[in-house]
Design an enzyme around this catalytic site. Structure first.
Site, PDB file in Angstrom:
ATOM      1  N   TRP A 376       0.815  -1.210   0.000  1.00  0.00           N
ATOM      2  CA  TRP A 376       0.000   0.000   0.000  1.00  0.00           C
ATOM      3  C   TRP A 376       0.851   1.264   0.000  1.00  0.00           C
ATOM      4  O   TRP A 376       0.373   2.332  -0.415  1.00  0.00           O
ATOM      5  CB  TRP A 376      -0.933   0.003   1.204  1.00  0.00           C
ATOM      6  CG  TRP A 376      -2.049  -0.980   1.057  1.00  0.00           C
ATOM      7  CD1 TRP A 376      -2.217  -2.128   1.745  1.00  0.00           C
ATOM      8  CD2 TRP A 376      -3.144  -0.910   0.136  1.00  0.00           C
ATOM      9  NE1 TRP A 376      -3.352  -2.788   1.327  1.00  0.00           N
ATOM     10  CE2 TRP A 376      -3.942  -2.054   0.342  1.00  0.00           C
ATOM     11  CE3 TRP A 376      -3.528   0.015  -0.839  1.00  0.00           C
ATOM     12  CZ2 TRP A 376      -5.089  -2.304  -0.393  1.00  0.00           C
ATOM     13  CZ3 TRP A 376      -4.686  -0.237  -1.556  1.00  0.00           C
ATOM     14  CH2 TRP A 376      -5.453  -1.370  -1.341  1.00  0.00           C
ATOM     15  N   PRO A 382       1.281   8.793  -5.745  1.00  0.00           N
ATOM     16  CA  PRO A 382       0.586  10.075  -5.524  1.00  0.00           C
ATOM     17  C   PRO A 382      -0.351  10.051  -4.326  1.00  0.00           C
ATOM     18  O   PRO A 382      -0.360  10.995  -3.524  1.00  0.00           O
ATOM     19  CB  PRO A 382      -0.174  10.292  -6.846  1.00  0.00           C
ATOM     20  CG  PRO A 382       0.638   9.571  -7.867  1.00  0.00           C
ATOM     21  CD  PRO A 382       1.160   8.361  -7.161  1.00  0.00           C
ATOM     22  N   HIS A 417     -13.209   4.381  -1.245  1.00  0.00           N
ATOM     23  CA  HIS A 417     -13.494   3.206  -2.068  1.00  0.00           C
ATOM     24  C   HIS A 417     -14.993   2.916  -2.091  1.00  0.00           C
ATOM     25  O   HIS A 417     -15.568   2.653  -3.165  1.00  0.00           O
ATOM     26  CB  HIS A 417     -12.732   1.989  -1.518  1.00  0.00           C
ATOM     27  CG  HIS A 417     -11.317   1.890  -1.987  1.00  0.00           C
ATOM     28  ND1 HIS A 417     -10.298   2.658  -1.473  1.00  0.00           N
ATOM     29  CD2 HIS A 417     -10.744   1.113  -2.938  1.00  0.00           C
ATOM     30  CE1 HIS A 417      -9.164   2.353  -2.067  1.00  0.00           C
ATOM     31  NE2 HIS A 417      -9.404   1.423  -2.970  1.00  0.00           N
TER      32      HIS A 417
END
Length: 490
Positions: A376, A382, A417
């Site tokens: 992760w 970014p 998400h």
């Protein structure tokens, strides 16, 4: 004895014992020397030349020795690491196995690829473009944040008033497109995902824009003397095109940041000297080809597999569900890998090249991840930089522990998400949210019980199996909600 070694003809003198006839069993060696007419033994030839001449028995002093202390190549102690041939074999086997699946798919379903059908994913009515309108409206929020910063720099607004206006603006960025996607029937799920993604990126960028300008004001307010000296240095470095606060508050600077492939704002971005046309052309061709490839794989491979998975889910046939899941895992993972290369390498490099944006570290070697945390931190640089700069470190400065700050980062990621999935589908099942929050205990388990290559295999297994589970969950719930429910009601 002297005469024999002197003028006598060339002779051979053998020292030590003769090797065993049973094949080099004993330690004794046989040394062969050619003695010249003068009795002088010539220096032995270099060993490097004799190593490749095993068939020439009398060529050197070590030609009868063929064994040495060494490990097998597959042993970890051998130090051997060149397994390129095995990697090529894996690639060939992967191509052959997937070629069989591709042919089986063509024989069973025929050609399902239809580029025209993709248009219907974005538009229901050719005269109504709600997703594009939402993207255009996003400029209003960007200009509002810019105007607030201009007035804060001029002293026309207090910091408290500026913070309130920024919070209202940022909240509207997330709520307005969500309300449109939920209430407007003419917008498609794919169009909603596109619009919500643009507004999410704008949200993250404007948070960074506000924070960096706030830090500049705090630095200027706390040390006026240092700010004055820094101003002299900035004036002296004007030839280098550096920008200092508040000279950065221009529309040109704002829109360069909004279009740049980064989420973290800076007053002076690193710039590349020129646009490389060949590099840009390669990236554009990759974008075009990989887009068509992804669409074809989804239509030809994933859609039939997902459709065939609905009946096992309905009957709760667990063996068939697992079989469908494993069958879906291969195309899903392949499409995800293609998407990663398409977006993080082709698209972002193309945008960076057009804008002469110098920082091209959009990803690191996540494929070598031996822990979930490392993955992760390195697969999406970014977003990782934004979380570290504007979320994780500020929480640490406010006194939070590292564990609480890390949990907060995963919670924010889980929210976005779910935001990008549930709202376009008009249903809230929290599968994406649960999957992201499950990364916290999963990271602990992998780091605790798996190390090295085993940890890397565990990370790959979660990537290959975890995503198809979420896909099947959402597709099943969407199918039941939109197709079986109306039929049952009728």
């Amino acid at each position: 004895m002297g005469d024999r070694g002197g003028a006598g003809g060339s002779r051979r003198r053998r020292t030590a014992s003769r090797p065993s006839s049973q094949g080099g069993g004993g330690p004794a060696e046989e040394e062969v020397r050619d003695v010249g007419p003068g009795g002088d033994a010539p220096a032995p030839a270099p060993a490097a030349k004799d190593e490749n001449r095993d068939s020439d028995v009398g060529s050197g002093p070590w030609d009868l020795r063929c064994h040495r202390l060494q490990d097998s190549l597959f042993s970890s102690d051998s130090g051997f690491s060149n397994y390129r041939g095995i990697l090529n074999w894996c690639v060939v086997m992967l191509i052959l196995s997937n070629a069989r699946l591709f042919l089986e798919n063509l024989i069973k379903y025929g050609i399902l690829v239809d580029p025209i059908q993709v248009v219907s994913l974005f538009l229901k009515d050719p005269y109504s473009w709600p997703a594009l309108c939402l993207v255009i409206v996003a400029n209003v929020f960007a200009v509002a944040a810019f105007q607030v910063e201009k007035r804060l720099a001029a002293g026309a607004l207090t910091e408290q008033a500026g913070l309130l206006l920024h919070v209202v603006n940022l909240a509207t960025i997330l709520c307005f497109p969500a309300a449109v996607a939920l209430l407007l029937e003419s917008i498609t799920p794919v169009g909603s995902v596109l619009a919500l993604t643009v507004h999410t990126i704008l949200f993250l960028k404007l948070v960074s824009y506000r924070d960096v300008n706030l830090w500049c004001r705090e630095r200027r307010g706390k040390a006026k003397a240092k700010a004055a000296s820094a101003g002299k240095k900035a004036n002296g470095a004007a030839a280098q095109h550096t920008v200092s606060y508040p000279d950065n508050l221009t529309y040109r600077d704002l829109y360069y940041f909004l279009l740049a492939p980064t989420l973290c704002y800076e007053l002076n971005f690193p710039r590349s000297p020129r646009i490389r046309k060949r590099f840009l052309l390669r990236r554009l061709l990759e974008m075009l080809f990989l887009t068509q490839l992804q669409v074809g794989l989804i239509q030809q491979w994933m859609v039939p597999t997902i459709q065939n998975s609905m009946k096992p889910f309905k009957d709760m046939d667990y063996s068939r569900i697992i079989e469908r899941l494993l069958k879906l895992a291969v195309p899903n993972h392949l499409i995800w890998l293609i998407f990663f290369y398409w977006f993080f390498h082709s698209c972002m490099n193309a945008v960076a090249e057009l804008m002469q944006f110098g920082d091209r570290e959009f990803y690191r070697d996540w494929w070598n991840s031996e822990s979930v945390t490392y993955f992760w931190q390195n697969w999406n640089i970014p977003v990782h930089k934004w979380c570290l700069r504007h979320f994780y470190k500020p929480m640490l400065r406010r006194g939070s522990s590292k564990w609480v700050a890390s949990t907060g980062v995963f919670f924010a990621s889980a929210f976005f998400h779910e935001y990008l999935v549930s709202i376009p589908l008009h249903m809230f099942r929290l599968w994406a949210f649960t999957g992201m929050m499950a990364q916290i205990p999963l990271a602990w388990i992998v780091s605790r019980f798996f190390q090295g290559n085993y940890g890397n295999a565990a990370v790959w297994l979660t990537l290959i199996i975890g995503q198809p589970v979420a896909v099947l969950m959402y597709v099943h719930d969407y199918y039941v909600l939109n197709y079986e429910a109306p039929v049952a009601g009728a």
